[in-house]
Design an enzyme around this catalytic site. Structure first.
Site, mmCIF file in Angstrom:
data_model
loop_
_atom_site.group_PDB
_atom_site.id
_atom_site.type_symbol
_atom_site.label_atom_id
_atom_site.label_comp_id
_atom_site.label_asym_id
_atom_site.label_seq_id
_atom_site.Cartn_x
_atom_site.Cartn_y
_atom_site.Cartn_z
ATOM 1 C CB CYS A 117 -27.824 -27.180 4.113
ATOM 2 S SG CYS A 117 -29.344 -27.712 4.910
ATOM 3 C CG HIS A 258 -24.371 -28.974 3.830
ATOM 4 N ND1 HIS A 258 -24.811 -29.569 5.043
ATOM 5 C CD2 HIS A 258 -25.720 -29.476 2.923
ATOM 6 C CE1 HIS A 258 -26.220 -30.137 5.218
ATOM 7 N NE2 HIS A 258 -26.406 -30.316 4.082
ATOM 8 C CG ASN A 288 -27.594 -32.229 6.622
ATOM 9 O OD1 ASN A 288 -27.732 -31.591 7.178
ATOM 10 N ND2 ASN A 288 -28.855 -32.333 5.247
#
Length: 331
Positions: A117, A258, A288
């Site tokens: 990520c 993020h 996400n």
């Protein structure tokens, strides 16, 4: 690891998400949780999942074309393409070569970066250094299709993730054009490598029927320890980063994190002392999206006209590895 400021700038941005909207009720039913439980735990209300005939490179190409249009350049002008992904089309060749092929950017060196990520921040750092030495234009794409590696029955993971791609075109920021890359810092905590993982499918544990029967091909995460990592590490890493960049928290106008979990972000943002910054979130509608989440959110805010000339934008990625990547842009 840090990269010092250069005149390299983000000249254009773009993003793409699949058409299919997946509600909390749809994703929650196989995992045995209700939609409102997902909102309460994550602040996510829906996500997008790729169609059966869509792979990571397909999403990446859509985002790339939008970023190229935003930057006002053609694919033929690219010298580098880097795709940040942990869900490649295939183990090899790199997903970036399919992007190069589909864009017709045949002169561009093309490769992948996997920092999960944090991948788009790692790719940004790599490209900034390359362009500072060699010039030219580069395309950085964060793209992931997590829906293909999620266990439908695992409520700790399946409720969090969506699919998408976000892209940035970088080049020399001459004449005040673009968002100058002021500072980048990368960190890896390898002792925590197993907190986020896909246990099987690589050379350590090749795929076979036993692997499939045990569900080891699926994404797995120790959510409690991941939360602990973010809450303990991100505030101090951010403080260190801003000091290295020569700015103070009140100088930051925008924060693009993020998009991991909205409830967790609410907690950690309070510890970052970014009292004057607007935090930009897209997780409520997209979930996400892995390495795509920061560039998707950056592009969304840019297209909404959120940024003004001279604004400082802090981007912060964190995730599997465990890894963290921070970047400071001056719009």
């Amino acid at each position: 690891m840090t990269d010092m400021a250069t005149d390299i700038a983000v000249l254009g941005t773009g993003h793409y998400v699949p058409d299919r909207v997946v509600s909390n009720d749809e994703v929650g039913a196989p995992a045995g949780v209700e939609g409102e439980w997902i909102v309460r735990k994550t602040a996510i209300r829906e996500r997008r999942w790729a169609a059966p005939d869509e792979a990571t490179s397909d999403l990446a190409v859509h985002a790339a074309r939008a970023a190229l249009e935003s930057a006002g350049i053609t694919a033929a002008q690219l010298s580098v393409i880097v795709v940040a992904t942990s869900t490649p089309d295939r183990p090899q060749p790199p997903t970036a070569v399919y992007v190069q092929q589909k864009l017709g950017a045949l002169g561009a060196a093309s490769f992948d970066v996997n920092a999960v990520c944090s991948g788009s921040m790692y790719a940004l750092s790599v490209v900034e250094g390359m362009l500072a030495r060699r010039g030219g234009h580069a395309l950085v794409i964060g793209a992931d299709v997590y829906s293909r590696i999620l266990n439908p029955a695992d409520r700790k993971t399946v409720v969090l993730f969506g699919d998408g791609a976000g892209a940035m075109v970088l080049g020399a920021g001459t004449g005040g054009t673009g968002a100058r890359v002021r500072h980048v810092a990368l960190h890896t905590f390898g002792e925590l490598a197993d907190l986020i993982r896909v246990p099987a499918g690589g050379s350590r544990q090749p795929p076979d029927q036993a692997v499939l029967d045990a569900g080891l091909q699926y994404f797995a995460m120790d959510g409690r320890e991941v939360r602990r990592f973010v809450l303990e590490q991100l505030p101090q890493l951010t403080k260190q980063f801003l000091h290295e960049a020569g700015v103070v928290p009140d100088d930051i106008a925008h924060f693009v994190p993020h998009q991991a979990n909205g409830v967790m972000l609410d907690t950690v943002i309070g510890d970052l002392s970014l009292s004057r910054a607007t935090t930009h979130l897209t997780l409520e509608q997209y979930g996400n999206t892995g390495a795509a989440s920061i560039p998707i959110t950056l592009d969304t805010a840019a297209r909404e006209g959120a940024f003004s000339r001279g604004d400082l934008i802090l981007m912060a990625g964190f995730g599997g590895g465990m890894a963290a990547g921070l970047a400071l842009l001056e719009w």
